[in-house]
Motif scaffolding. Structure first.
Motif, mmCIF file in Angstrom:
data_model
loop_
_atom_site.group_PDB
_atom_site.id
_atom_site.type_symbol
_atom_site.label_atom_id
_atom_site.label_comp_id
_atom_site.label_asym_id
_atom_site.label_seq_id
_atom_site.Cartn_x
_atom_site.Cartn_y
_atom_site.Cartn_z
ATOM 1 N N LYS A 164 0.873 -1.321 0.107
ATOM 2 C CA LYS A 164 0.094 -0.184 0.060
ATOM 3 C C LYS A 164 0.952 1.131 0.272
ATOM 4 O O LYS A 164 1.979 1.128 0.378
ATOM 5 N N PRO A 165 0.476 2.506 -0.508
ATOM 6 C CA PRO A 165 -0.851 2.719 -0.919
ATOM 7 C C PRO A 165 -1.047 2.309 -2.379
ATOM 8 O O PRO A 165 -2.146 2.635 -3.051
ATOM 9 N N LEU A 173 11.991 0.490 6.564
ATOM 10 C CA LEU A 173 10.984 0.501 7.622
ATOM 11 C C LEU A 173 9.565 0.781 6.756
ATOM 12 O O LEU A 173 9.415 1.759 6.122
ATOM 13 N N CYS A 174 8.502 -0.130 7.363
ATOM 14 C CA CYS A 174 6.976 0.073 6.851
ATOM 15 C C CYS A 174 6.386 -0.604 7.809
ATOM 16 O O CYS A 174 6.815 -1.214 8.792
ATOM 17 N N ARG A 175 5.086 -0.390 7.685
ATOM 18 C CA ARG A 175 4.232 -0.886 8.650
ATOM 19 C C ARG A 175 3.368 -1.958 8.346
ATOM 20 O O ARG A 175 2.804 -1.976 7.221
ATOM 21 N N ILE A 176 3.068 -2.895 9.035
ATOM 22 C CA ILE A 176 2.300 -4.240 8.670
ATOM 23 C C ILE A 176 0.789 -3.967 9.141
ATOM 24 O O ILE A 176 0.588 -3.471 10.177
ATOM 25 N N ILE A 178 1.150 -4.512 3.651
ATOM 26 C CA ILE A 178 2.280 -3.515 4.108
ATOM 27 C C ILE A 178 2.049 -2.248 3.714
ATOM 28 O O ILE A 178 1.598 -2.039 2.567
ATOM 29 N N ASN A 179 2.412 -0.943 4.582
ATOM 30 C CA ASN A 179 2.155 0.213 4.091
ATOM 31 C C ASN A 179 3.511 0.929 4.086
ATOM 32 O O ASN A 179 4.149 1.122 5.206
ATOM 33 N N LEU A 180 4.026 1.673 2.909
ATOM 34 C CA LEU A 180 4.989 2.340 2.827
ATOM 35 C C LEU A 180 5.034 3.798 3.336
ATOM 36 O O LEU A 180 6.147 4.355 3.651
#
Length: 90
Positions: free
Chosen positions: A8-9, A46-49, A85-87
């Motif tokens: 994502k996005p 680094l990214c968010r799950i 995952i979101n960058l």
């Protein structure tokens, strides 16, 4: 086992084979994925799950709060399930 990752996005999907990190799989499929050092030192990847689980051979330098917020180092992360995952930093 092959797992699916949705990025994502952009809503880009790619696959990760067993034994591959999220970053290696993305780069092997010619996807633009932020990275620099590939060893968890620079935090460029680094990214968010948003959903799913990962595991690490070496636990990355994340605080408990960052872990609870879903942050991961894609260069060190091996998926245990399909991932979203979101960058973008939120």
């Amino acid at each position: 086992m092959i797992l699916r990752v949705t990025l994502k996005p952009q809503n880009i999907e790619f696959t990760v084979e067993e034994g591959q990190t999220v970053l290696d799989a993305a780069l092997n499929q010619n996807l633009a994925f932020p990275h620099r050092c590939r060893v968890g030192a620079c935090a460029s990847c680094l990214c968010r799950i948003e959903s799913g689980e990962v595991e690490y051979d070496l636990e990355p330098m994340l605080t408990e709060k960052e872990k609870q917020q879903g942050w991961m180092f894609s260069c060190l992360a091996y998926p245990k399930s399909d991932l979203v995952i979101n960058l973008e930093e939120e």
